[in-house]
Write a protein that holds these residues in place. Structure first.
Motif, PDB file in Angstrom:
ATOM      1  N   THR A   1      82.883 -41.056 -20.148  1.00 40.96           N
ATOM      2  CA  THR A   1      82.063 -40.434 -19.120  1.00 40.96           C
ATOM      3  C   THR A   1      81.207 -39.398 -19.818  1.00 40.96           C
ATOM      4  OG1 THR A   1      83.727 -40.755 -17.398  1.00 40.96           O
ATOM      5  CG2 THR A   1      82.053 -39.079 -17.006  1.00 40.96           C
ATOM      6  N   GLY A   2      79.891 -39.516 -19.677  1.00 40.87           N
ATOM      7  CA  GLY A   2      79.020 -38.588 -20.383  1.00 40.87           C
ATOM      8  C   GLY A   2      77.564 -38.984 -20.276  1.00 40.87           C
ATOM      9  N   SER A   3      76.807 -38.617 -21.283  1.00 43.40           N
ATOM     10  CA  SER A   3      75.369 -38.840 -21.293  1.00 43.40           C
ATOM     11  C   SER A   3      75.026 -40.283 -21.649  1.00 43.40           C
ATOM     12  CB  SER A   3      74.705 -37.906 -22.301  1.00 43.40           C
ATOM     13  OG  SER A   3      75.079 -38.269 -23.625  1.00 43.40           O
ATOM     14  N   GLU A   4      73.777 -40.657 -21.362  1.00 46.07           N
ATOM     15  CA  GLU A   4      73.311 -41.986 -21.761  1.00 46.07           C
ATOM     16  C   GLU A   4      73.415 -42.170 -23.272  1.00 46.07           C
ATOM     17  OE1 GLU A   4      69.722 -43.888 -19.943  1.00 46.07           O
ATOM     18  OE2 GLU A   4      69.491 -41.882 -19.062  1.00 46.07           O
ATOM     19  N   GLY A   5      73.019 -41.140 -24.019  1.00 46.98           N
ATOM     20  CA  GLY A   5      73.063 -41.239 -25.479  1.00 46.98           C
ATOM     21  C   GLY A   5      74.457 -41.477 -25.992  1.00 46.98           C
ATOM     22  N   ALA A   6      75.421 -40.721 -25.467  1.00 54.10           N
ATOM     23  CA  ALA A   6      76.805 -40.903 -25.884  1.00 54.10           C
ATOM     24  C   ALA A   6      77.300 -42.292 -25.489  1.00 54.10           C
ATOM     25  CB  ALA A   6      77.684 -39.827 -25.256  1.00 54.10           C
ATOM     26  N   GLY A   7      76.919 -42.746 -24.300  1.00 55.81           N
ATOM     27  CA  GLY A   7      77.334 -44.058 -23.843  1.00 55.81           C
ATOM     28  C   GLY A   7      76.799 -45.174 -24.715  1.00 55.81           C
ATOM     29  N   ARG A   8      75.536 -45.073 -25.086  1.00 60.48           N
ATOM     30  CA  ARG A   8      74.951 -46.098 -25.951  1.00 60.48           C
ATOM     31  C   ARG A   8      75.653 -46.138 -27.311  1.00 60.48           C
ATOM     32  NH1 ARG A   8      70.182 -47.881 -23.590  1.00 60.48           N
ATOM     33  NH2 ARG A   8      69.325 -46.455 -22.013  1.00 60.48           N
TER      34      ARG A   8
ATOM     35  N   VAL B   1      84.324 -49.075 -20.795  1.00 63.01           N
ATOM     36  CA  VAL B   1      83.854 -48.672 -19.470  1.00 63.01           C
ATOM     37  C   VAL B   1      82.998 -47.428 -19.648  1.00 63.01           C
ATOM     38  CG1 VAL B   1      84.541 -47.702 -17.244  1.00 63.01           C
ATOM     39  CG2 VAL B   1      85.774 -49.661 -18.172  1.00 63.01           C
ATOM     40  N   LEU B   2      81.827 -47.424 -19.015  1.00 68.43           N
ATOM     41  CA  LEU B   2      80.884 -46.312 -19.171  1.00 68.43           C
ATOM     42  C   LEU B   2      80.498 -45.742 -17.811  1.00 68.43           C
ATOM     43  CD1 LEU B   2      78.416 -47.942 -21.748  1.00 68.43           C
ATOM     44  CD2 LEU B   2      80.331 -46.409 -22.251  1.00 68.43           C
ATOM     45  N   GLU B   3      80.613 -44.423 -17.677  1.00 70.25           N
ATOM     46  CA  GLU B   3      80.092 -43.718 -16.500  1.00 70.25           C
ATOM     47  C   GLU B   3      79.146 -42.659 -17.030  1.00 70.25           C
ATOM     48  OE1 GLU B   3      79.166 -40.934 -14.404  1.00 70.25           O
ATOM     49  OE2 GLU B   3      81.245 -40.319 -14.102  1.00 70.25           O
ATOM     50  N   LEU B   4      77.840 -42.900 -16.858  1.00 73.10           N
ATOM     51  CA  LEU B   4      76.832 -42.120 -17.564  1.00 73.10           C
ATOM     52  C   LEU B   4      75.994 -41.228 -16.663  1.00 73.10           C
ATOM     53  CD1 LEU B   4      75.713 -44.955 -20.018  1.00 73.10           C
ATOM     54  CD2 LEU B   4      77.600 -43.325 -20.232  1.00 73.10           C
TER      55      LEU B   4
ATOM     56  N   GLY C   1      75.778 -46.947 -16.256  1.00 72.79           N
ATOM     57  CA  GLY C   1      76.905 -47.547 -16.962  1.00 72.79           C
ATOM     58  C   GLY C   1      77.401 -48.814 -16.318  1.00 72.79           C
ATOM     59  N   HIS C   2      78.615 -49.211 -16.728  1.00 74.33           N
ATOM     60  CA  HIS C   2      79.206 -50.426 -16.176  1.00 74.33           C
ATOM     61  C   HIS C   2      80.726 -50.325 -16.215  1.00 74.33           C
ATOM     62  CE1 HIS C   2      78.416 -51.475 -20.550  1.00 74.33           C
ATOM     63  NE2 HIS C   2      79.717 -51.461 -20.480  1.00 74.33           N
ATOM     64  N   GLY C   3      81.365 -51.196 -15.432  1.00 79.19           N
ATOM     65  CA  GLY C   3      82.810 -51.153 -15.306  1.00 79.19           C
ATOM     66  C   GLY C   3      83.214 -50.255 -14.147  1.00 79.19           C
TER      67      GLY C   3
END
Length: 459
Positions: free
Chosen positions: A205-212, A226-229, A436-438
């Motif tokens: 869970t975090g920023s778009e940059g961290a998620g990518r 699993v990403l929650e951005l 994100g997704h999931g």
């Protein structure tokens, strides 16, 4: 060294020794050893631990809450509520989770049956943010324990005390060694941990940059993630809405956690027929918000989580104004008197945002509302979808036809009807698009990092 600071005073709180490569290896060995045993532990024992964790969090609620308030600035009442919410999640998975793991049986056309069985997979790495330091982590931890997996937490640097307390709660609850570990590491250590064969998946869970970055590493090593951005959620108010209720919840959405919540409405989209009435009530209520000592029960809103976060919000406000937006009031750094030394900011409202400008599509992670006028339902939906995010949404209308339109057409993972959006252990949580997704929570969060093994039988 990782240092934490009190955003209400600016004072340094503590230093935490960063794990070395040898320390990380030791943590992975402990996690793998714990998994080999925990995966064979019966559901009754796993559920008993979850129940004990709920009791432990409740017994230590004040201590946990005070650490949360000290490290990231949320009001003590809000921090206390967060701790009790975690206890509720542990109990939910203890009581309802076993039924979610029942075998699934299918009759095969050619004769015989196929059975699906839910099995654990290993260690799950969680990369978590500072805004809800306990709840964000428990969203992954509770189902992880029930599933028979083990957890590794890379918490935000600013809430290392909260992460350490979470591990302490596990020990106090009697968890096996290594079942859950808080890793005092920085982001540059995440890639090597994800590459390790003993880590089977990641949740962030975090920023778009961290998620990518995490998704790239997970993809490289064929590991589920699993990403929650985050998001810039629409909060839509239509003419049939209970206006007073909508205003009250709109204010709460913007000041909850000092506006630092991914799923609380940030873009107020108001039908033109009630726009003026809404604005009169909304601006008055936002101007009445009290900002101050987060330990004081009379305080509505504490400081932002850090001075860096405040600068980010102030820069976004200035950027919106450069694009032609009007700051109706607020949105100012509070540095004097009772606010001296802290990362305080006043609640504010922006109008006239350029729909084609960058700020119309950015998330302001602070107590600043962006308000838009919608001509009709089609315009409201178009405004709602005019962003790269798709996490949550809230719509206020008594018209059931309008409700169904919003449910169908708003591009988001979640929609709340006549209430501000919130998360709950019983309901799946997650988004689409750049959010994100999931999914986390409910049975979907439990199943995410499990192996659905198909077993074939004749006859």
């Amino acid at each position: 060294m990782i240092s934490t600071h009190n955003p209400a005073t600016g004072q340094k709180l503590a230093d935490y020794e960063e794990l070395t490569k040898d320390g990380i290896e030791d943590a992975l060995v402990r996690a793998d050893t714990a998994y080999r045993s925990w995966r064979e532990t019966g559901l009754d024992e796993r559920c008993a631990l979850l129940e004990k964790l709920a009791e432990t969090y409740e017994a230590n609620a004040d201590r946990l809450a005070r650490m949360c308030t000290k490290e990231m600035g949320k009001t003590l009442s809000s921090a206390t509520a967060e701790v009790h919410k975690c206890a509720t999640a542990f109990r939910h998975f203890a009581q309802e989770g076993p039924a979610m793991l029942d075998d699934i049986t299918w009759q095969l056309g050619g004769g015989g049956t196929a059975t699906g069985r839910w099995l654990p997979q290993g260690a799950v790495l969680a990369v978590m943010p500072w805004n809800f330091p306990y709840w964000q982590a428990v969203r992954f931890l509770a189902p992880t324990i029930l599933a028979g997996n083990v957890g590794l937490l890379k918490h935000a640097s600013s809430v290392q005390g909260c992460g350490a307390l979470m591990e302490e709660m596990m020990v106090e609850a009697g968890a096996p060694d290594g079942l859950f570990q808080n890793l005092p590491i920085k982001s540059d250590a995440v890639a090597d941990i994800l590459a390790d064969r003993r880590v089977v998946a990641a949740t962030l869970t975090g920023s778009e940059g961290a998620g990518r970055a995490v998704a790239e590493q997970a993809g490289k090593h064929l590991k589920k993630v699993v990403l929650e951005l985050g998001g810039s959620d629409p909060f839509i108010v239509m003419p049939s809405a209970d206006l007073d209720d909508a205003v009250e919840q709109a204010v709460q959405a913007r000041i909850q956690n000092t506006g630092q919540s991914c799923i609380c409405g940030k873009r107020m989209i108001v039908h033109t027929d009630i726009y003026d009435s809404f604005m009169a009530k909304f601006t008055g209520a936002m101007q009445a918000v009290t900002t101050g000592d987060p330990y004081d029960d009379a305080t509505d809103m504490g400081p932002l989580s850090s001075f860096e976060q405040r600068e980010t919000v102030l820069d976004q406000i200035a950027k919106a104004q450069d694009e032609g937006a009007k700051l109706e009031f607020g949105g100012e750094a509070l540095d004097a008197g009772a606010h001296a030394g802290g990362a305080y900011i006043s609640a504010g409202v922006l109008t006239g945002i350029d729909l084609d400008g960058p700020m119309a599509k950015e998330e302001i992670f602070g107590p600043i509302a962006m308000v838009f006028r919608a001509e009709d339902i089609d315009h409201a939906i178009a405004l709602a979808n005019n962003i790269p995010f798709g996490l949550g949404s809230a719509v206020f209308t008594q018209d059931e036809v309008e409700q169904e339109r919003f449910i169908r057409d708003i591009e988001a993972g979640m929609t709340a009807i006549n209430q501000m959006l919130s998360s709950s252990a019983e309901a799946p949580f997650g988004g689409i698009k750049n959010s994100g997704h999931g999914r986390e929570l409910a049975q979907f969060g439990l199943h995410t990092f499990m192996n659905l093994k198909t077993v074939m039988r004749l006859g």
